[in-house]
Design a protein around this motif. Structure first.
Motif, PDB file in Angstrom:
ATOM      1  N   GLY A  82       0.925  -1.192  -0.071  1.00 38.81           N
ATOM      2  CA  GLY A  82      -0.091   0.073  -0.051  1.00 38.81           C
ATOM      3  C   GLY A  82       0.945   1.332  -0.032  1.00 38.81           C
ATOM      4  N   LEU A  83       2.170   1.256  -0.149  1.00 34.52           N
ATOM      5  CA  LEU A  83       2.921   2.198  -0.181  1.00 34.52           C
ATOM      6  C   LEU A  83       3.174   2.866  -1.708  1.00 34.52           C
ATOM      7  N   GLY A  84       3.792   4.019  -1.883  1.00 32.69           N
ATOM      8  CA  GLY A  84       4.285   4.473  -2.961  1.00 32.69           C
ATOM      9  C   GLY A  84       3.328   4.541  -4.263  1.00 32.69           C
ATOM     10  N   ALA A  85       1.924   4.954  -3.815  1.00 33.75           N
ATOM     11  CA  ALA A  85       1.169   5.353  -4.978  1.00 33.75           C
ATOM     12  C   ALA A  85       1.326   6.685  -5.755  1.00 33.75           C
ATOM     13  N   GLY A  86       1.401   6.510  -7.268  1.00 33.02           N
ATOM     14  CA  GLY A  86       1.678   7.749  -7.808  1.00 33.02           C
ATOM     15  C   GLY A  86       3.164   7.856  -8.135  1.00 33.02           C
ATOM     16  N   LEU A  87       4.107   7.227  -7.362  1.00 31.93           N
ATOM     17  CA  LEU A  87       5.411   7.331  -7.796  1.00 31.93           C
ATOM     18  C   LEU A  87       5.939   6.468  -9.118  1.00 31.93           C
ATOM     19  N   PRO A  88       6.843   7.071  -9.978  1.00 33.65           N
ATOM     20  CA  PRO A  88       7.183   6.579 -11.158  1.00 33.65           C
ATOM     21  C   PRO A  88       7.846   5.116 -11.036  1.00 33.65           C
ATOM     22  N   LEU A  89       7.444   4.360 -11.870  1.00 28.98           N
ATOM     23  CA  LEU A  89       8.029   2.783 -11.776  1.00 28.98           C
ATOM     24  C   LEU A  89       9.506   2.849 -12.759  1.00 28.98           C
ATOM     25  N   LEU A  90      10.486   2.974 -12.127  1.00 30.93           N
ATOM     26  CA  LEU A  90      11.602   2.957 -12.759  1.00 30.93           C
ATOM     27  C   LEU A  90      12.502   1.671 -13.047  1.00 30.93           C
ATOM     28  N   PRO A  91      13.151   1.387 -13.996  1.00 31.99           N
ATOM     29  CA  PRO A  91      13.920   0.119 -14.139  1.00 31.99           C
ATOM     30  C   PRO A  91      15.096   0.598 -13.353  1.00 31.99           C
ATOM     31  N   ALA A  92      15.982  -0.527 -12.929  1.00 31.61           N
ATOM     32  CA  ALA A  92      17.323  -0.823 -12.285  1.00 31.61           C
ATOM     33  C   ALA A  92      18.320  -0.531 -12.954  1.00 31.61           C
ATOM     34  N   ASP A  93      19.512  -0.347 -12.712  1.00 40.58           N
ATOM     35  CA  ASP A  93      20.811  -0.470 -13.425  1.00 40.58           C
ATOM     36  C   ASP A  93      21.384  -1.680 -13.302  1.00 40.58           C
ATOM     37  N   VAL A  94      21.639  -2.461 -14.337  1.00 43.96           N
ATOM     38  CA  VAL A  94      22.184  -3.985 -14.386  1.00 43.96           C
ATOM     39  C   VAL A  94      23.652  -3.905 -14.522  1.00 43.96           C
ATOM     40  N   ALA A 120      13.259  -3.969  -4.978  1.00 43.29           N
ATOM     41  CA  ALA A 120      12.257  -3.034  -5.052  1.00 43.29           C
ATOM     42  C   ALA A 120      11.529  -2.535  -3.917  1.00 43.29           C
ATOM     43  N   THR A 121      11.434  -3.349  -3.033  1.00 43.46           N
ATOM     44  CA  THR A 121      10.925  -3.108  -1.505  1.00 43.46           C
ATOM     45  C   THR A 121      11.713  -2.268  -0.936  1.00 43.46           C
ATOM     46  N   HIS A 122      13.240  -2.439  -0.845  1.00 42.74           N
ATOM     47  CA  HIS A 122      14.125  -1.267  -0.633  1.00 42.74           C
ATOM     48  C   HIS A 122      13.988   0.001  -1.009  1.00 42.74           C
ATOM     49  N   ARG A 123      13.814  -0.191  -2.444  1.00 45.90           N
ATOM     50  CA  ARG A 123      13.673   1.284  -3.030  1.00 45.90           C
ATOM     51  C   ARG A 123      12.449   1.994  -2.536  1.00 45.90           C
ATOM     52  N   LEU A 124      11.409   1.287  -2.522  1.00 45.71           N
ATOM     53  CA  LEU A 124      10.256   1.861  -2.010  1.00 45.71           C
ATOM     54  C   LEU A 124      10.238   2.245  -0.588  1.00 45.71           C
ATOM     55  N   GLN A 125      10.839   1.753   0.376  1.00 45.51           N
ATOM     56  CA  GLN A 125      11.040   2.031   1.681  1.00 45.51           C
ATOM     57  C   GLN A 125      11.567   3.348   1.615  1.00 45.51           C
ATOM     58  N   PHE A 126      12.540   3.844   0.891  1.00 48.76           N
ATOM     59  CA  PHE A 126      13.113   5.045   1.001  1.00 48.76           C
ATOM     60  C   PHE A 126      12.414   5.987   0.017  1.00 48.76           C
ATOM     61  N   THR A 127      11.839   5.749  -0.952  1.00 48.22           N
ATOM     62  CA  THR A 127      11.056   6.715  -1.746  1.00 48.22           C
ATOM     63  C   THR A 127       9.841   7.211  -1.438  1.00 48.22           C
ATOM     64  N   ALA A 128       9.312   6.168  -0.556  1.00 52.10           N
ATOM     65  CA  ALA A 128       7.599   6.167  -0.120  1.00 52.10           C
ATOM     66  C   ALA A 128       7.701   6.796   1.441  1.00 52.10           C
ATOM     67  N   VAL A 129       8.766   6.775   1.993  1.00 50.36           N
ATOM     68  CA  VAL A 129       8.876   7.368   3.408  1.00 50.36           C
ATOM     69  C   VAL A 129       9.920   8.545   3.532  1.00 50.36           C
ATOM     70  N   PRO A 130       9.321   9.775   3.438  1.00 48.03           N
ATOM     71  CA  PRO A 130       9.957  11.106   2.988  1.00 48.03           C
ATOM     72  C   PRO A 130      11.146  11.130   4.170  1.00 48.03           C
TER      73      PRO A 130
END
Length: 364
Positions: free
Chosen positions: A77-89, A188-198
């Motif tokens: 339920g976190l991160g609604a509206g944030l862009p979905l971005l690809p990773a750097d491989v 992706a969960t780690h990214r969302l933790q930091f981008t969705a929690v200001p």
């Protein structure tokens, strides 16, 4: 934060002499260029892969990382509206370079005791070799990493290490498509933790800087050394026990907060990656079983290195953190789990991670 195969980790700026306080230097005394050269020189080569297979895996990881975050958002339920971005491989050496850049950025504001230029250079050389050697070991094991301070603008960077994902998938003999997406779910969960929690990024950085900046008389550390050595022996060689007993009260308080936070971050990601379930990753149960067994395996030399480097302690973080999140999710659902992200005050303490009911009683 990073996912390491058999020993995940992951775990924290050219140094700028002359800090904001009189008699201090800013940033860790590390020769970062030497660390990079050491890491890339000692880095084991990756597996030999057909170019077509490698290209397909790289493209899959890039797209799966964005797809995975969509699934994570549905679960959390976190991160609604944030862009979905690809990773750097990346390959192993490029990961080491990125990791070093992140470490420099994370530790840039640490206030260190002033040292003459020549002494700082000697310390920096030794530290550069040590850091580079550590990264060369981890570089053959890290599957992915979200660096909150990485990227060209320092706003964060999600990285996946293609040769290591391929090597782990082959060793465990699991479906390539399922395993790639499963790894992406964790990062992706780690990214969302930091981008969705200001507030999380600045809070984490501040805690690291505070821990590195606290200075304590050497005599106080020496007084605690006998007890610390006994604790190291009694714990079966756990280096974290030694570190904690060598800390003063102020340092230990900050370290406790940091360990609680990183345990929560890793456990939350582990819980989410499995909660997505077989509808998305059909062989998730097999992957988890074989991945857990692989973590515990390895030669005695590998297990010794993992212990000395603190990787075994990190493995415990996954188990404790995931058990906490699983308990809270069972009791009050994922919306209740998300209460941990409301503020620094609602984060669980180390004691509460072991006793989730105490956290539930405190925030209810």
């Amino acid at each position: 934060m990073d996912r390491v195969d058999t020993d995940q980790s992951s775990t924290p700026v050219a140094t700028r002499p002359g800090g904001s306080e009189r008699g201090t230097d800013r940033g860790l005394p590390v020769n970062w260029a030497l660390a990079r050269r050491t890491a890339t020189t000692l880095m084991p080569p990756g597996p030999q892969v057909d170019p077509g297979v490698a290209a397909e895996l790289v493209e899959r990881l890039r797209t799966d990382s964005a797809t995975a975050e969509g699934h994570v958002r549905e679960i959390t339920g976190l991160g609604a509206g944030l862009p979905l971005l690809p990773a750097d491989v990346l390959d192993r050496s490029a990961w080491a370079t990125a990791a070093l850049d992140g470490m420099r950025a994370l530790t840039a504001d640490a206030q260190m005791p002033y040292a003459p230029k020549a002494a700082r250079a000697v310390t920096g050389t030794a530290a550069g070799v040590q850091v580079g050697g550590l990264l060369s070991y981890l570089g053959a094991r890290v599957l992915g990493q979200y660096d909150p301070f990485g990227g060209p603008d320092g706003a964060g960077r999600l990285i996946l290490v293609a040769p290591n994902v391929y090597a782990a998938q082959q060793a465990m003999d699991v479906a390539s498509e399922d395993f790639a997406l499963w790894v992406c779910l964790h990062e992706a969960t780690h990214r969302l933790q930091f981008t969705a929690v200001p507030w999380l990024r600045d809070h984490f950085s501040a805690q690291v800087s505070q821990l590195l900046s606290i200075r304590e008389p050497d005599a106080d550390r020496l007084r605690r050394l006998p007890e610390a050595i006994r604790s190291l022996r009694d714990s079966g060689g756990d280096p974290l026990a030694l570190v904690e007993l060598l800390q003063g009260p102020e340092q230990k308080a900050v370290l406790d907060r940091l360990l609680a936070l990183t345990t929560l971050l890793e456990g939350h990601a582990d819980h989410v990656m499995d909660a997505v379930g077989p509808a998305v990753v059909p062989s998730v149960a097999t992957i988890r079983e074989r991945f857990t067994a692989r973590r515990r395996g390895g030669s005695w030399i590998d297990r010794l290195l993992r212990t000395l480097l603190g990787v075994e302690a990190k493995m415990k973080q996954y188990a404790v953190g995931a058990a906490f999140v699983r308990h809270v999710d069972t009791e009050i659902g994922m919306a209740g789990v998300n209460r941990v992200w409301e503020s620094p005050e609602t984060l669980p303490t180390r004691a509460e991670l072991d006793e989730p009911a105490e956290w539930l009683a405190r925030v209810a």
